[in-house]
Write an enzyme that holds these catalytic residues in place. Structure first.
Site, short mmCIF file in Angstrom:
data_model
loop_
_atom_site.label_atom_id
_atom_site.label_comp_id
_atom_site.label_asym_id
_atom_site.label_seq_id
_atom_site.Cartn_x
_atom_site.Cartn_y
_atom_site.Cartn_z
CE1 TYR A 84 -3.73 2.34 0.46
CE2 TYR A 84 -2.86 2.91 2.62
CZ TYR A 84 -3.77 3.12 1.59
OH TYR A 84 -4.69 4.13 1.70
CE1 TYR A 129 -6.19 -4.05 7.47
CE2 TYR A 129 -7.24 -1.90 7.36
CZ TYR A 129 -6.17 -2.69 7.71
OH TYR A 129 -5.07 -2.12 8.30
CG HIS A 130 -11.24 -0.30 6.55
ND1 HIS A 130 -11.48 -0.94 5.36
CD2 HIS A 130 -10.13 0.45 6.38
CE1 HIS A 130 -10.55 -0.57 4.49
NE2 HIS A 130 -9.73 0.25 5.07
CE LYS A 182 -10.47 11.49 13.36
NZ LYS A 182 -9.10 11.34 13.85
CG ASP A 194 -7.57 10.90 10.51
OD1 ASP A 194 -7.86 9.83 9.94
OD2 ASP A 194 -7.19 10.98 11.68
CG HIS A 202 -8.42 6.14 10.25
ND1 HIS A 202 -8.00 6.86 9.16
CD2 HIS A 202 -8.45 4.85 9.85
CE1 HIS A 202 -7.77 6.04 8.16
NE2 HIS A 202 -8.04 4.81 8.55
#
Lengths: 330, 667
Positions: B24, B178-179, B539, B543, B545
């Site tokens: 990646y 995945y996430h 945040k 981003d 996450h």
């Protein structure tokens, strides 16, 4: 570097100064005024009382200019999307707006997560919009104790003050004690508001709003059912407005007009004066209990005493008047 | 086949071909990333995996206000077809297998990729690769969504219906579990939510294609999974997914062609479990996790990319990524892993584990279905994930779950890997953003403006009409030279914007002795303050996450604070306005994209200008040198992955507020 006052100076906010700024419509004073109202320490309460006195109708020379609007309804009814659209509509008309979001999340271990403001779209750089969140407190759906006072400090500085609460049945009664106009938000397809209205558990609001108008038939049916319930209750003239917040939003202009129209027919001075007197009575009763009321000769006597007071007095002064009378009579 | 007597082959006649090996990668500009790709291919990488920066992922141009500090940071900035030409320069598109981690703007990036192929005379029918394109997990975990759920699902359906004939070797979607694991999902949740998402996507595409084409659509669905450190169970998870996927194909969609029923997946192994302390240990974790997806032939990954050992410290350098590529090469080419049929066939343990997971996942899928399917159940799934993550963190904090070097065996020698001048991580040249801003402005000046306007009008028309596939108009805009921000901006005008649920509103509370102590302290401090201690968790930047911020918000609430949490993607001016309006005592900022040096000072400045004299604390992946720099800039505290004990950090924040106000009162 711009001039910065010391933290201590800013913490010791001067009630007189804050009051003056609010009277002049200075919106930048609002957050500090709200902090002062929320302060439950003794010094804080003294300051809050002084501040409320500075912005009483007597000090303002009449009732505060804001239209006080309660927006309430069951969870998931679409209140936040509705408020996003309403805030935008009011701003387009040049009106400044403050929203007190009373968050339904019950307190756990004393703490609360306040996430409502995230759902109300607004431009953060626009100083004509203020959103303040508070937790609902112990009473489910009820108003946080300082909410009434918060509305009072915002009312001189904003043109519209909204109290957003969650719930059906009790919350609109609570809100009605604080606001000029109460709008109840109904989600089509959920029958709770309709049932509550029919059963008389819920008072008839000033405006009924049906959200998710894009649902078509379901929304039309909800509107029909509510209209017929209102007819049966003899409240045929209560406006029912269908809105959709999905772009392009619809029904918002009509709702703004319905809210304005209600404000136009309400005797704001009489209603707010009466609300302040009832609030003073309730506060006195909480503080001094039944024995306190007896010392005044009972609830009816107490109300008569309050009615004899200047209509422009704020709640703490009215409570003081009751306390004085109780001391003299006792 | 050789036969060991028991009727079953023990060896394959021919060694299996290795999986596609990727890294990646991508950062800064298209030119630098292109050089990186060519070098990686020289080192033996067999496919590309493109990392885009956050503005590209969320549909903003480099010169947009929201892009501040993020351009070229976590990936490459691609603003128009010119950038894509540069990115792919010299790479044979008809042979390459390219995976693009792109979701909200997947249709656009695929259109750019196709345009570059066309303009290089490569027939698009020969393009191979994958666009991630799974929006539901963006709402649940990763946060790079752009449009509301309804229009997002339509974009995905349009893309799938378009590519099935036009770009038949392309995987238009890579459903990501995945996430979900990164957000705290248990294996059962990972399986159930990924398959429920696949089902929602298939249901959305079904009306758009005829019955003959639909099995091919099913066959083009691929998955992107995670593999954690419990690698035996993780392998079982993949077998369970394969079994349920086949079942779904046969029973719900009537697919019976074996070719289309195969569960095809790529993998990136777990980043969540990688530690900042003793980071060299992460190499061992990565190897074991790779085993989970490589060892059993019946559930082996078709493509693997491995994280680098230093991901919890900052951005990996090319050397770090090379080390991870070598792991793959050793596994595939030195070991005997590719020489055998499925080594777990007939294993009671493996079959039992698979059966358990299948059963659990079926039950959880039924719950999602009761909520009306994956799109409607985003709220529900998000809350479940937040709670699982909380439980996981609590186990690590209490020591119930061992993490070597973090909560056990913490005595260590200094790591020579971090001794270099760069501290063992990559730093992106801060001039990249300025250069990209100039470049995109120049691009807009030299292109055929009327053609771009016409193409965007066409796009708007297509978006407004549910019956029209947006892909042709998207391709036309790509060819005409429109920019990423213009494509997404046009669609935002039609579709509206969206904020995903934070999942924290209704998440359950935590309780233990340590928290009880902090709670008492919060009560004492609140009383002294006159009102309840109130914190803003924010945040900044693009981003998405949000897992860390959510956990901090929950823990602060459980410690008795009033917590204002507005979710992701907040501008510094919004954070400052919220802090003032809400009257908070402290602001906590979470940032993982590496753009703290740009964004944090901006937030501090906005707060100062708004007259908010409140302490600011920062948490995230922040290299030690940057932490010092942030403190000098006025940040009161910096927390990194080393501070995994959340309650301790909360306690520290309460002390900070008390200190500030005590000092203020004494002054």
């Amino acid at each position: 570097m711009r001039d910065r006052r010391s933290a201590a100076a800013r913490t010791a906010v001067d009630a007189a100064e804050l009051g003056r700024r609010l009277r002049e419509g200075d919106r930048t004073a609002a957050p500090a005024a709200l902090n002062a109202i929320e302060d439950r320490s003794q010094a804080g309460r003294d300051r809050a009382r002084a501040l409320l006195h500075e912005i009483s109708p007597a000090a303002l020379g009449g009732e505060a200019r804001a239209h006080l609007i309660g927006v309430t309804g069951p969870p998931g009814a679409g209140k936040s999307s509705l408020l996003s659209a309403l805030v935008a509509a009011w701003r387009e008309r040049g009106r400044s707006v403050a929203v007190l979001a009373v968050d339904p999340s019950s307190r756990r271990s004393g703490g609360a997560l306040l996430g409502d403001r995230a759902r109300i779209e607004h431009d953060p750089r626009d100083d004509g919009v203020l959103i303040r969140s508070t937790a609902a407190g112990s009473r489910l759906g009820g108003l946080a104790p300082p909410t009434r006072e918060a509305v009072q400090v915002l009312a001189p500085a904003y043109e519209v003050v909204v109290v957003e609460t969650v719930g059906v049945g009790q919350s609109e009664t609570d809100v009605a004690e604080v606001c000029d106009t109460v709008a109840v938000v109904v989600q089509p397809g959920s029958g709770d508001v309709l049932q509550f209205l029919k059963a008389g558990i819920m008072e008839i609001p000033d405006v009924l709003v049906i959200t998710k108008g894009d649902l078509g038939d379901v929304a039309r049916r909800a509107r029909r059912d509510l209209a017929s319930a209102l007819r049966a209750l003899g409240a045929r003239e209560t406006p029912v407005v269908t809105v959709s917040s999905i772009p392009p939003p619809t029904g918002i202009d009509e709702l703004v007009q319905a809210l304005d129209a209600h404000r136009g027919v309400v005797d704001v001075k009489a209603a707010r004066t009466s609300a302040r007197r009832l609030a003073a009575l309730a506060e006195f009763a909480t503080e001094h209990g039944e024995s306190g009321l007896r010392a005044l000769g009972g609830r009816r006597e107490a109300l008569l005493l309050l009615e004899a007071q200047d209509a422009g007095l704020e709640v703490p002064r009215l409570v003081e008047a009751l306390e004085r009378a109780a001391r003299q009579d006792g | 086949m050789s036969d060991a007597g028991g009727g079953r082959a023990t060896r394959l006649e021919e060694r299996d071909r290795p999986w596609v090996m990727r890294t990646y990668a991508g950062h800064s500009t298209a030119r630098e990333s292109n050089a990186l790709y060519r070098k990686n291919l020289e080192k033996g990488q067999t496919g590309l995996s493109v990392a885009f920066d956050l503005p590209t992922q969320t549909g903003y141009d480099p010169d947009d206000e929201l892009s501040r500090g993020e351009v070229g940071k976590v990936g490459v900035s691609i603003a128009h077809k010119g950038d894509m030409h540069t990115l792919l320069d010299g790479i044979p598109l008809d042979e390459m297998n390219t995976s693009m981690t792109i979701n909200a703007t997947a249709a656009w990036l695929l259109a750019l990729y196709m345009t570059v192929a066309e303009e290089n005379d490569v027939p698009v029918e020969r393009l191979q690769g994958t666009t991630q394109n799974d929006i539901i997990k963006e709402f649940l975990s990763r946060g790079t969504y752009a449009f509301p759920p309804g229009p997002s699902m339509r974009l995905i359906a349009d893309m799938i219906a378009f590519t099935v004939d036009a770009v038949p070797k392309w995987n238009p979607i890579n459903i990501c579990s995945y996430h979900l694991q990164e957000a705290g999902a248990t294996p059962v949740q990972e399986i159930a939510y990924a398959l429920s998402t696949a089902q929602a996507v298939l249901d959305a595409v079904r009306p758009q294609v005829d019955d003959e084409t639909f099995p091919r659509v099913f066959g083009r669905m691929s998955f992107f999974v995670n593999a954690g450190i419990r690698f035996i169970e993780e392998h079982a998870k993949l077998r369970a997914m394969g079994q349920l996927w086949r079942e779904l194909g046969r029973e719900r969609y009537g697919v019976d062609d074996e070719r289309f029923l195969r569960f095809r997946y790529g993998v990136q192994v777990n980043s969540l479990g990688l530690t900042e302390s003793q980071p060299e240990n992460n190499v061992i974790r990565i190897v074991l996790e790779a085993l989970a997806v490589a060892m059993g032939r019946d559930a082996r990954a078709r493509a693997i990319q491995l994280p680098a050992w230093n991901e919890a410290l900052g951005l990996p350098r090319p050397w770090d990524q090379q080390w991870s590529l070598r792991i793959q090469q050793i596994l595939a080419l030195e070991t005997d892993i590719l020489e055998y049929p499925d080594i777990f066939e007939g294993s009671n343990v493996m079959e039992g584990l698979v059966a358990e997971l299948v059963e659990g996942a079926r039950e959880e899928m039924a719950v999602v279905a009761e909520h009306g399917g994956a799109v409607e159940a985003v709220d529900y799934m998000k809350t479940q994930l937040v709670e699982s993550h909380r439980a996981r963190l609590a186990k690590i904090e209490s020591g119930e779950q061992t993490v070597v070097g973090q909560n056990a065996f913490t005595t260590t020698e200094p790591s020579p890997l971090q001794q270099g001048e760069d501290g063992g991580i990559l730093t992106v040249d801060p001039n990249v953003e300025r250069d990209q801003i100039e470049a995109v402005r120049h691009w807009r000046e030299q292109r055929d403006e009327p053609a771009v306007r016409a193409a965007l009008d066409e796009l708007r028309g297509a978006a407004e009409d549910d019956g029209v596939n947006v892909m042709p108009a998207t391709l036309a805009a790509a060819r005409a030279g429109a920019t990423t921000g213009e494509w997404a901006g046009t669609l935002r005008e039609v579709f509206g914007e969206y904020r995903a649920p934070t999942g924290v509103d209704s998440a359950a509370g935590a309780d233990d002795a340590a928290l009880e102590e902090v709670r008492e302290k919060v009560e004492r401090v609140s009383e002294a303050l006159g009102r309840r201690l109130k914190v803003l968790v924010g945040k900044p930047g693009l981003d998405g996450h949000s897992n860390g911020a959510e956990q901090i918000a929950l823990r602060a609430r459980d410690a008795g604070m009033d917590v204002v949490y507005e979710g992701i993607r907040l501008t510094p001016s919004r954070i400052a306005a919220t802090a003032v309006q809400e009257g908070v005592h402290v602001v906590g900022l979470s940032i993982l994209s590496g753009s703290h040096r740009e964004l944090i000072p901006e937030v501090l400045r906005e707060l100062r200008e708004a007259g908010a004299d409140v302490p600011v604390v920062v948490g995230g992946i922040i290299p030690a040198a940057d932490a010092e720099w942030l403190r000098e800039a006025g940040v009161a505290r910096v927390y990194t992955p080393k501070d995994f004990e959340l309650t301790k950090s909360i306690d520290d924040i309460v002390d900070l507020v008390a200190e500030r106000h005590g000092a203020a009162a004494a002054a």
